[in-house]
Design an enzyme around this catalytic site. Structure first.
Site, PDB file in Angstrom:
ATOM      1  N   ARG A 173      26.041   7.900   3.487  1.00 56.04           N
ATOM      2  CA  ARG A 173      25.759   8.974   2.524  1.00 56.04           C
ATOM      3  C   ARG A 173      27.043   9.725   2.168  1.00 56.04           C
ATOM      4  O   ARG A 173      27.277  10.076   1.008  1.00 56.04           O
ATOM      5  CB  ARG A 173      24.703   9.930   3.105  1.00 56.04           C
ATOM      6  CG  ARG A 173      24.216  10.966   2.113  1.00 56.04           C
ATOM      7  CD  ARG A 173      22.980  11.705   2.605  1.00 56.04           C
ATOM      8  NE  ARG A 173      23.264  12.563   3.748  1.00 56.04           N
ATOM      9  CZ  ARG A 173      22.341  13.273   4.402  1.00 56.04           C
ATOM     10  NH1 ARG A 173      21.078  13.212   4.049  1.00 56.04           N
ATOM     11  NH2 ARG A 173      22.674  14.035   5.419  1.00 56.04           N
ATOM     12  N   LYS A 219      25.951  15.211  -1.335  1.00 57.46           N
ATOM     13  CA  LYS A 219      25.929  16.349  -0.407  1.00 57.46           C
ATOM     14  C   LYS A 219      27.288  17.034  -0.542  1.00 57.46           C
ATOM     15  O   LYS A 219      28.210  16.790   0.230  1.00 57.46           O
ATOM     16  CB  LYS A 219      25.664  15.835   1.012  1.00 57.46           C
ATOM     17  CG  LYS A 219      25.045  16.880   1.907  1.00 57.46           C
ATOM     18  CD  LYS A 219      24.493  16.247   3.159  1.00 57.46           C
ATOM     19  CE  LYS A 219      24.417  17.234   4.298  1.00 57.46           C
ATOM     20  NZ  LYS A 219      23.590  18.400   4.053  1.00 57.46           N
ATOM     21  N   GLU A 251      12.491  20.646  -2.389  1.00 58.18           N
ATOM     22  CA  GLU A 251      12.873  20.674  -0.974  1.00 58.18           C
ATOM     23  C   GLU A 251      13.182  22.102  -0.550  1.00 58.18           C
ATOM     24  O   GLU A 251      13.098  23.029  -1.360  1.00 58.18           O
ATOM     25  CB  GLU A 251      14.088  19.774  -0.731  1.00 58.18           C
ATOM     26  CG  GLU A 251      15.317  20.187  -1.501  1.00 58.18           C
ATOM     27  CD  GLU A 251      16.536  19.310  -1.216  1.00 58.18           C
ATOM     28  OE1 GLU A 251      16.574  18.637  -0.181  1.00 58.18           O
ATOM     29  OE2 GLU A 251      17.461  19.330  -2.050  1.00 58.18           O
TER      30      GLU A 251
HETATM   31  N1  PLP Z   1      18.104  18.885   1.840  1.00 56.14           N
HETATM   32  C1  PLP Z   1      19.289  19.526   1.780  1.00 56.14           C
HETATM   33  C2  PLP Z   1      19.655  20.267   0.545  1.00 56.14           C
HETATM   34  C3  PLP Z   1      20.149  19.506   2.901  1.00 56.14           C
HETATM   35  O1  PLP Z   1      21.318  20.135   2.858  1.00 56.14           O
HETATM   36  C4  PLP Z   1      19.748  18.821   4.064  1.00 56.14           C
HETATM   37  C5  PLP Z   1      20.612  18.833   5.240  1.00 56.14           C
HETATM   38  O2  PLP Z   1      21.365  17.955   5.476  1.00 56.14           O
HETATM   39  C6  PLP Z   1      18.513  18.150   4.066  1.00 56.14           C
HETATM   40  C7  PLP Z   1      17.725  18.211   2.933  1.00 56.14           C
HETATM   41  C8  PLP Z   1      18.047  17.368   5.251  1.00 56.14           C
HETATM   42  O3  PLP Z   1      18.762  16.166   5.369  1.00 56.14           O
HETATM   43  P1  PLP Z   1      19.086  15.512   6.788  1.00 56.14           P
HETATM   44  O4  PLP Z   1      17.791  15.166   7.426  1.00 56.14           O
HETATM   45  O5  PLP Z   1      19.907  14.315   6.470  1.00 56.14           O
HETATM   46  O6  PLP Z   1      19.827  16.535   7.566  1.00 56.14           O
END
Ligand code: PLP
Length: 287
Positions: free
Chosen positions: A50, A149, A182
């Protein structure tokens, strides 16, 4: 506590970056939050994948191979003698001039911070969270993909501000069409009967690594696990609601915009999924 900054490990208080780093000036960079359970880095391959895709999308060249980044992470953990930790891996655009142009920047910055941090207090996993939905919207996937991200988390910070002002610790963002996207840093799931739903990535949710793990677990356990759009109404009338994220793991939501979810306590399915997740993280980690 030791922090890795651009080629060396330094003590936390001595860890410094330039004020000309575009990561600082413009939020220009990418990052990952990664968990370490009992000495094993959880799903590191997926996190690195990612990270490299986020970097590729914004034309940022990570100055290391995946193997080198793995070594840096392991060294940082060893230096701190941590067996359970949260790792923050940051790649910034690097030092440039004051203009926006990323092509003025030299070497990208690489930072690894390891901490022993818990996102929510333990008690909240027993009582469940109260959350709200907020006015801030998830940015449209065709403008800047939520799959990136990036270090630019202003959107998410505005969500957090709205949540804090309302006296709750987390909130849900809708997308530009009003579908649930989310949380500020976590994905959302709803359960009704045997069906579990989470918003599809194209609606504007980050494809969380914890989210993907829960989708796999739910399918293996025989739930009808689907990625489908849903609205606030569907959240209000769900039997159970929960959030997932690297820092939060799996946490039940018991109230949304004042509506009590189910019987107002973490539900049996959420508890079961959390238990399976915690069992699996220890088995799955990469040494
Ligand atoms: N959504 C956002 C905006 C995030 O910053 C995160 C954190 O990483 C997540 C969802 C959850 O993703 P993960 O399970 O990979 O931590």
């Amino acid at each position: 506590q030791w922090v890795y900054v651009n080629g060396e490990h330094v003590l936390k208080d001595d860890a410094k970056v330039s004020v000309y780093d575009h990561g600082f000036l413009y939020g220009d960079g990418v990052f990952e939050g990664i968990r370490v359970y009992n000495g094993n880095v959880y799903r590191l391959d997926e996190h690195l994948q990612r990270l490299y895709e986020s970097a590729q999308s914004i034309m940022l060249t990570i100055p290391h191979t995946k193997e080198e980044l793995t070594d840096i992470i392991v060294q940082t953990l060893q230096k701190n003698k941590y067996r359970d930790a949260y790792i923050r891996l940051v790649i910034s655009r690097g030092k440039g001039n004051l203009g926006l142009d990323p092509f003025t920047c030299g070497q990208p910055g690489v930072i690894v911070i390891a901490e022993q941090l818990a996102l929510f207090p333990k008690k909240l996993y027993e009582t469940g969270l109260e959350i709200i939905t907020v006015a801030s919207r998830r940015n449209r996937p065709d403008v800047l993909s939520p799959k990136v991200k990036s270090l630019n988390y202003l959107n998410n910070i505005l969500v957090k501000i709205e949540a804090s002002l309302a006296g709750v610790s987390e909130a849900l963002m809708l997308n530009d069409q009003g579908y649930v996207a989310e949380g500020s840093a976590d994905n959302v799931f709803i359960i009704k009967g045997n069906t579990i739903k989470t918003p599809p990535g194209y609606l504007g949710a980050l494809e969380g690594i914890t989210r993907n793990a829960i989708v796999e677990i739910a399918r293996a356990q025989g739930y009808n696990m689907v990625e489908e759009p849903f609205t606030r109404h569907d959240v209000y009338v769900a039997d159970e609601v929960f959030l997932t994220g690297t820092a939060a793991e799996v946490i039940a939501v018991v109230k949304v915009d004042g509506r009590v979810i189910g019987n107002g306590a973490p539900g049996e399915h959420t508890n079961k999924l959390l238990k399976s997740f915690r069992e699996k993280v220890v088995e799955e980690g990469v040494k």
